[in-house]
Design an enzyme around this catalytic site. Structure first.
Site, mmCIF file in Angstrom:
data_model
loop_
_atom_site.group_PDB
_atom_site.id
_atom_site.type_symbol
_atom_site.label_atom_id
_atom_site.label_comp_id
_atom_site.label_asym_id
_atom_site.label_seq_id
_atom_site.Cartn_x
_atom_site.Cartn_y
_atom_site.Cartn_z
ATOM 1 N N SER A 260 6.569 6.510 -0.957
ATOM 2 C CA SER A 260 6.127 7.848 -1.366
ATOM 3 C C SER A 260 4.954 7.681 -2.319
ATOM 4 O O SER A 260 4.550 6.564 -2.637
ATOM 5 C CB SER A 260 7.269 8.574 -2.068
ATOM 6 O OG SER A 260 7.431 8.033 -3.366
ATOM 7 N N LYS A 261 4.452 8.799 -2.787
ATOM 8 C CA LYS A 261 3.298 8.781 -3.688
ATOM 9 C C LYS A 261 3.527 7.901 -4.920
ATOM 10 O O LYS A 261 2.584 7.366 -5.485
ATOM 11 C CB LYS A 261 2.982 10.211 -4.154
ATOM 12 C CG LYS A 261 2.324 11.035 -3.088
ATOM 13 C CD LYS A 261 1.434 12.089 -3.733
ATOM 14 C CE LYS A 261 0.444 12.709 -2.779
ATOM 15 N NZ LYS A 261 0.980 13.070 -1.484
ATOM 16 N N ARG A 262 4.799 7.782 -5.303
ATOM 17 C CA ARG A 262 5.117 6.926 -6.462
ATOM 18 C C ARG A 262 4.571 5.513 -6.263
ATOM 19 O O ARG A 262 4.272 4.814 -7.218
ATOM 20 C CB ARG A 262 6.638 6.805 -6.648
ATOM 21 C CG ARG A 262 7.309 7.985 -7.286
ATOM 22 C CD ARG A 262 8.789 7.725 -7.429
ATOM 23 N NE ARG A 262 9.438 7.511 -6.137
ATOM 24 C CZ ARG A 262 9.986 6.370 -5.750
ATOM 25 N NH1 ARG A 262 9.978 5.326 -6.539
ATOM 26 N NH2 ARG A 262 10.542 6.266 -4.563
ATOM 27 N N HIS A 263 4.480 5.098 -5.003
ATOM 28 C CA HIS A 263 4.048 3.728 -4.732
ATOM 29 C C HIS A 263 2.538 3.595 -4.630
ATOM 30 O O HIS A 263 2.030 2.521 -4.372
ATOM 31 C CB HIS A 263 4.676 3.236 -3.424
ATOM 32 C CG HIS A 263 6.167 3.176 -3.476
ATOM 33 N ND1 HIS A 263 6.964 4.173 -2.953
ATOM 34 C CD2 HIS A 263 7.003 2.258 -3.992
ATOM 35 C CE1 HIS A 263 8.232 3.862 -3.145
ATOM 36 N NE2 HIS A 263 8.277 2.705 -3.772
ATOM 37 N N GLY A 264 1.817 4.688 -4.804
ATOM 38 C CA GLY A 264 0.357 4.623 -4.679
ATOM 39 C C GLY A 264 -0.097 5.483 -3.521
ATOM 40 O O GLY A 264 0.593 6.428 -3.134
#
Ligand code: GLU
Length: 491
Positions: A245-249
């Site tokens: 997800s966006k948390r990972h970049g």
């Protein structure tokens, strides 16, 4: 397999083309190419509220950047609505489906109450009990109804081309809605109707659709049609083994483009996300991927998105590119930094290619190439010095005198080439009785602002005489001001 393979990529334009979707598209594309088949693009835009033209454009842009041009399409699912409705009505006619007059709100409340109580809920088939006459009468009265598939008691089994034999008992599947009471077709109906009409032979999609597959197979059967083959691709997880997800970049394909990755590198990387050629090859051309691609090589377990590997691959692609093509690709990156000059496309095209070849082994992305190439691209003499390198190299006895002598020699040097610059610097060092390194490090710092990078003499050659001298002057100014303020002296 025959040459009749027809596959489709069917994104819903409710978001950008993310790496998971792109991976699905790539696997479909590779499968089609491997079998000499057809790759179809179908935009599933039936959710009018969440779909937008802008997102459709972004998906098409992402696909075209990755070089995934469809053989057929893009088709828009919303254009096929009449056929979807007709298929639902045909199922009603053949009694594989029935009208449901239940109030959707009431059903929602029942479902929520069951969820709160922690029990499962399936539609209790109230309207299945209605007689044909009663159902017809209510419909004739204009009562709104949904159309539900009458799910038979059976086991739906299919040979998943990734997961192997898979079976689901329909006891767990409710009589699913095909047509809502407002007349709109549901996802499962539309997909089956379109896949049939488009003669899709293989449905290759994410694992998140596994639970839809038995329902869709039931619809195919009710329509008297043979279902396609199915292949469900493993999830993509971040390094922490949680769903990417966006948390990972960055998750959107165009973000990778905008960060300076090469489409071929991202393509190669995504092709290896959950699939491998069964040997240790990592950097593979499109042609090699097409030849090797096979659904049997798709992993069942989740794939881990390893950004370091993408960086490595991108670096490999940068290394393999010709300096001329790199120079051409660099243009938007230089423009974005305000460093582009028209002459780079004309008289100084060769210069730019040489700079690109110096930066090539030292950067993983275009953006990094421009950042590391500041010394070449920045017209000014005002490059900031790296503090640590400045503290280390701008010291020692009579440094200003050495640099002054070097500057003078550079000014009158006949041939401004890497080899004569080197000969010249070594001669000055010898004359002044110091090791060449005493001149090399401060000169590099003065001309590039840093302490690392391509060879100094090639760098100086490409930075050019004028900027080199101006930057050495600035360095001398800085050395002089340090002496004048009596740095390191008492009082
Ligand atoms: N439109 C669906 C999605 O974006 C895919 C449907 C399918 O591949 O069957 O998830």
């Amino acid at each position: 397999m025959s040459g009749d393979v027809r596959v489709r990529f069917a994104p819903s334009p409710t978001g950008f083309l993310h790496v998971g979707g792109a991976r699905t598209a790539i696997f479909n594309w590779l499968f089609a190419r491997h079998h000499g088949g057809v790759f179809i693009l179908r935009i599933e835009d039936t959710d009018a509220e969440r779909s937008s033209r802008e997102l459709v454009e972004a998906i098409l842009e992402g696909m075209s950047w990755l070089g995934l041009s469809p053989d057929e399409g893009p088709f828009f699912q919303s254009a096929n609505r009449d056929r979807h409705v007709a298929d639902a009505l045909a199922l009603l006619g053949s009694r594989n489906a029935y009208r449901c007059f239940c109030d959707p709100e009431q059903l929602r409340r029942e479902r929520e109450a069951a969820e709160r109580a922690g029990t499962g809920w399936v539609y209790p088939r109230r309207c299945l009990a209605l007689s044909r006459e009663e159902s017809d009468r209510r419909a004739a009265e204009g009562k709104p109804f949904a159309v539900r598939l009458h799910v038979p008691e059976t086991t739906v089994a299919w040979e998943d081309l990734v997961h192997g034999p898979t079976a689901v008992h329909t006891g767990q599947i409710e009589d699913l809605v095909l047509l809502r009471s407002d007349g709109t077709p549901t996802y499962n109906l539309s997909v089956v109707s379109d896949d049939l009409a488009m003669r899709v032979t293989h449905v290759i999609r994410g694992d998140d659709h596994l639970s839809n597959t038995p329902k869709q197979i039931l619809i195919y059967r009710a329509l008297g049609a043979e279902p396609p083959r199915f292949a469900h691709l493993p999830l993509i997880l971040g390094q922490d083994r949680r769903r990417l997800s966006k948390r990972h970049g960055a998750v959107s394909v165009l973000e990778y483009r905008d960060q300076g990755y090469l489409p071929d590198a991202l393509f190669n990387f995504l092709a290896l996300l959950g699939w491998s050629p069964n040997d240790d090859r990592e950097k593979m051309t499109r042609q090699e991927l097409i030849e090797a691609f096979d659904l049997a090589g798709v992993n069942r377990s989740p794939a881990i998105f390893d950004l370091k590997k993408l960086d490595w691959l991108n670096g490999q692609y940068l290394m393999a590119a010709t300096p001329e093509s790199l120079a051409a690709d660099l243009r938007p990156w230089l423009e974005a930094e305000g460093l582009w000059r028209e002459e780079y496309a004309e008289g100084r095209r060769g210069w730019l290619a040489r700079v690109a070849s110096l930066l090539q082994p030292r950067a993983k992305t275009f953006r990094e190439m421009v950042a590391r190439g500041r010394a070449f691209f920045d017209p000014s003499e005002e490059l900031a010095y790296e503090a640590e390198a400045a503290a280390k190299h701008l010291q020692g006895e009579d440094l200003a005198g050495h640099i002054e002598a070097l500057r003078a020699a550079f000014e009158t040097l006949g041939d401004w080439s890497a080899s004569s610059l080197e000969t010249c610097l070594r001669a000055v060092a010898e004359r002044r009785g110091v090791a060449p390194a005493r001149l090399i490090h401060p000169t590099r710092l003065g001309v590039t602002g840093g302490s690392a990078g391509p060879g100094l003499f090639e760098t100086l050659e490409l930075v050019g005489r004028q900027r080199t001298l101006a930057r050495l002057d600035r360095l001398l100014g800085r050395l002089a001001s340090r002496t004048a303020t009596g740095r390191g002296r008492p009082g």
